[in-house]
Write an enzyme that holds these catalytic residues in place. Structure first.
Site, PDB file in Angstrom:
ATOM      1  N   CYS A  37       0.882  -1.407   0.129  1.00 29.87           N
ATOM      2  CA  CYS A  37       0.127  -0.463   0.018  1.00 29.87           C
ATOM      3  C   CYS A  37       0.949   0.978   0.147  1.00 29.87           C
ATOM      4  CB  CYS A  37      -0.613  -0.014   1.641  1.00 29.87           C
ATOM      5  SG  CYS A  37      -2.174   1.123   1.387  1.00 29.87           S
ATOM      6  N   CYS A  40       0.524   3.653   3.007  1.00 31.11           N
ATOM      7  CA  CYS A  40       0.954   2.698   3.962  1.00 31.11           C
ATOM      8  C   CYS A  40       2.684   3.101   4.480  1.00 31.11           C
ATOM      9  CB  CYS A  40       0.929   1.423   4.216  1.00 31.11           C
ATOM     10  SG  CYS A  40      -0.867   0.748   4.375  1.00 31.11           S
TER      11      CYS A  40
END
Length: 108
Positions: A37, A40
């Site tokens: 991600c 992230c």
């Protein structure tokens, strides 16, 4: 307390919440993330920085949603990253996405 980044099992996480609910009274801030991600990866150094600065005031934990499906399901993690805040063993708040350092600090 250092940032917990190990592969945490459900039972270990439950014990962590219980310990800080009954023994220390510290809030627990969890970063539900995935290595694949982008947001992230963007938030990871920010989370680490805040964890270092607030290490005596809160417990910080990272949970990889790809490896820990049970906790991701339990807390209804639908987007990443998701920052979940626990106090006295209960979820009290949750933020999703790249919330930024200021918001993470404020919530902490």
């Amino acid at each position: 307390m250092p940032l917990l980044t190990m592969r945490i099992l459900t039972t270990e996480f439950d014990r962590l919440l219980q310990k800080h609910s009954t023994s220390t009274g510290l809030p627990v801030i969890v970063d539900f993330y995935s290595d694949s991600c982008g947001p992230c990866r963007m938030m990871a150094p920010i989370f680490k920085k805040v964890a270092e600065q607030y290490r005596d005031k809160a417990v910080f934990c990272k949970i990889d949603t790809n490896r820990q499906h049970e906790l991701s399901s339990r807390y209804q993690i639908r987007s990443l990253p998701t920052f979940t805040y626990f106090l006295n063993g209960r979820k009290v708040d949750q933020d999703t996405g790249g919330i930024g350092e200021a918001n993470l600090r404020q919530r902490t």
